[in-house]
Scaffold this motif. Structure first.
Motif, short mmCIF file in Angstrom:
data_model
loop_
_atom_site.label_atom_id
_atom_site.label_comp_id
_atom_site.label_asym_id
_atom_site.label_seq_id
_atom_site.Cartn_x
_atom_site.Cartn_y
_atom_site.Cartn_z
N PHE A 117 44.01 30.69 53.91
CA PHE A 117 43.26 30.71 52.66
C PHE A 117 42.66 32.09 52.38
N ALA A 118 42.31 32.82 53.44
CA ALA A 118 41.61 34.09 53.26
C ALA A 118 42.50 35.15 52.61
N LEU A 119 43.75 35.25 53.05
CA LEU A 119 44.63 36.30 52.52
C LEU A 119 44.93 36.12 51.03
N PRO A 120 45.33 34.94 50.57
CA PRO A 120 45.54 34.76 49.13
C PRO A 120 44.25 34.96 48.32
N ALA A 121 43.13 34.49 48.88
CA ALA A 121 41.85 34.67 48.17
C ALA A 121 41.54 36.15 48.00
N LEU A 122 41.82 36.94 49.04
CA LEU A 122 41.59 38.38 48.95
C LEU A 122 42.46 39.01 47.89
N LEU A 123 43.72 38.58 47.80
CA LEU A 123 44.63 39.11 46.78
C LEU A 123 44.10 38.83 45.38
N VAL A 124 43.67 37.60 45.14
CA VAL A 124 43.16 37.23 43.81
C VAL A 124 41.88 37.99 43.49
N ILE A 125 41.01 38.16 44.48
CA ILE A 125 39.76 38.91 44.27
C ILE A 125 40.07 40.36 43.91
N ILE A 126 41.03 40.95 44.62
CA ILE A 126 41.44 42.33 44.32
C ILE A 126 41.99 42.42 42.90
N VAL A 140 41.37 40.45 40.31
CA VAL A 140 40.29 40.28 39.33
C VAL A 140 39.47 41.56 39.22
N ALA A 141 39.16 42.18 40.37
CA ALA A 141 38.36 43.40 40.36
C ALA A 141 39.09 44.54 39.64
N ILE A 142 40.38 44.69 39.92
CA ILE A 142 41.15 45.76 39.28
C ILE A 142 41.26 45.52 37.78
N ARG A 143 41.49 44.28 37.38
CA ARG A 143 41.61 43.98 35.96
C ARG A 143 40.29 44.26 35.24
N ASP A 179 47.65 46.92 33.60
CA ASP A 179 48.51 48.09 33.79
C ASP A 179 49.70 47.69 34.64
N ASP A 180 50.90 47.96 34.17
CA ASP A 180 52.11 47.56 34.89
C ASP A 180 52.24 48.27 36.23
N THR A 181 51.95 49.56 36.24
CA THR A 181 52.09 50.33 37.49
C THR A 181 51.13 49.83 38.56
N THR A 182 49.90 49.60 38.17
CA THR A 182 48.91 49.10 39.12
C THR A 182 49.29 47.71 39.61
N ALA A 183 49.76 46.86 38.70
CA ALA A 183 50.17 45.52 39.09
C ALA A 183 51.31 45.56 40.11
N SER A 184 52.29 46.40 39.86
CA SER A 184 53.41 46.53 40.81
C SER A 184 52.94 47.08 42.15
N GLY A 185 51.99 48.00 42.12
CA GLY A 185 51.47 48.55 43.36
C GLY A 185 50.77 47.51 44.21
N LEU A 245 51.81 34.85 41.97
CA LEU A 245 52.00 34.55 40.55
C LEU A 245 50.66 34.61 39.80
N LEU A 246 49.63 34.02 40.40
CA LEU A 246 48.31 34.02 39.78
C LEU A 246 47.75 35.44 39.66
N ALA A 247 47.87 36.22 40.74
CA ALA A 247 47.38 37.59 40.72
C ALA A 247 48.14 38.43 39.71
N GLY A 248 49.44 38.18 39.59
CA GLY A 248 50.24 38.92 38.62
C GLY A 248 49.79 38.66 37.18
N PHE A 249 49.51 37.41 36.88
CA PHE A 249 49.02 37.08 35.54
C PHE A 249 47.65 37.71 35.28
N VAL A 250 46.81 37.74 36.31
CA VAL A 250 45.49 38.35 36.16
C VAL A 250 45.61 39.84 35.92
N LEU A 251 46.51 40.49 36.66
CA LEU A 251 46.62 41.95 36.60
C LEU A 251 47.19 42.45 35.27
N ASN A 252 48.23 41.80 34.77
CA ASN A 252 48.84 42.34 33.54
C ASN A 252 49.41 41.29 32.60
#
Length: 239
Positions: A24-33, A35-38, A44-50, A116-123
């Protein structure tokens, strides 16, 4: 080929307190990152891909694969409880196949869905980046689960070897050394995701036909040999 009792036992083992915390911790960290970046930088496409290619596909997915793949059978072999499972009238190939399905399901759930969720959040899925990386994560989950499940039948140090592969080969050599990318599950998965995303959204150093072939070889070969290893454990116990 699928055994409900084996699946239930494997599912409970994988979602035990310690493993569930990491899963649970790893996916939660991805989503938090994401949300923070967005919030700070916007879409931004480049940031999302990174983020999706570097952290998610390059680090998070193989780590979850290690946890799920090795955890599906490794602990049972380590503590000797696998003897009770092998004493049942169940084909060894059925045991391995069932454990692989459970490990793959857990890995996909805790990797592809958060990606998928993080991708939608990012861009907002511009250039279909979110879906493409989610597909890549799902494809990689299958190969990782099979490979790390095999490691669990070969050595008591499967987690250590799995982490070395995930963090050293995939995250370091597979990213920085051009020649090593051909033997990287991450690059094979990216080749599949590249077919889904818009042109230029994802890139891979491996052509799609070769990537599909290598993914099949690793998945099928690992599953087959894991079944062979389990049979040898049974013979050793009977002797």
């Amino acid at each position: 080929m699928f055994h409900p009792t084996v699946a239930r036992l494997t599912y409970r083992a994988l979602l035990g307190r310690r493993r569930a915390l990491i899963l649970f911790a790893l996916p939660a960290l991805l989503v938090i990152i994401a949300v923070a970046i967005r919030a700070l930088a916007g879409a931004d496409d480049t940031t999302a891909s990174g983020v999706l290619g570097g952290f998610a596909l390059g680090t998070m997915v193989p780590l979850i694969g290690v946890i799920a793949g090795t955890g599906a059978i490794g602990p049972e072999i380590d503590d000797g409880s696998v003897v009770y499972l092998l004493s049942k009238p169940v084909r060894r190939s059925t045991i391995i196949f069932t454990k692989l399905l459970v490990a793959t399901g857990v890995t996909v759930t805790f990797s592809a869905v958060p990606v998928l969720l993080a991708g939608f959040v990012l861009n907002g899925n511009s250039q279909q980046i979110a879906v493409a990386y989610a597909v890549a994560a799902a494809v990689a989950s299958v190969a990782y689960s099979a490979f790390f499940l095999l490691l669990g039948t070969i050595t008591r140090h499967a987690v250590v070897f799995g982490l070395v592969y995930a963090l050293v080969w995939e995250a370091f050599f597979g990213t920085l050394v051009p020649g090593a990318r051909t033997l990287s599950v991450q690059q094979w998965a990216l080749a599949v995701g590249q077919k889904v995303g818009a042109e230029g959204a994802l890139t891979s150093d491996v052509q799609l036909p070769l990537a599909l072939c290598l993914l099949a070889v690793v998945t099928v070969g690992s599953t087959w040999y894991a079944g062979r290893r389990l049979k040898s454990l049974t013979l050793a116990g009977e002797e």
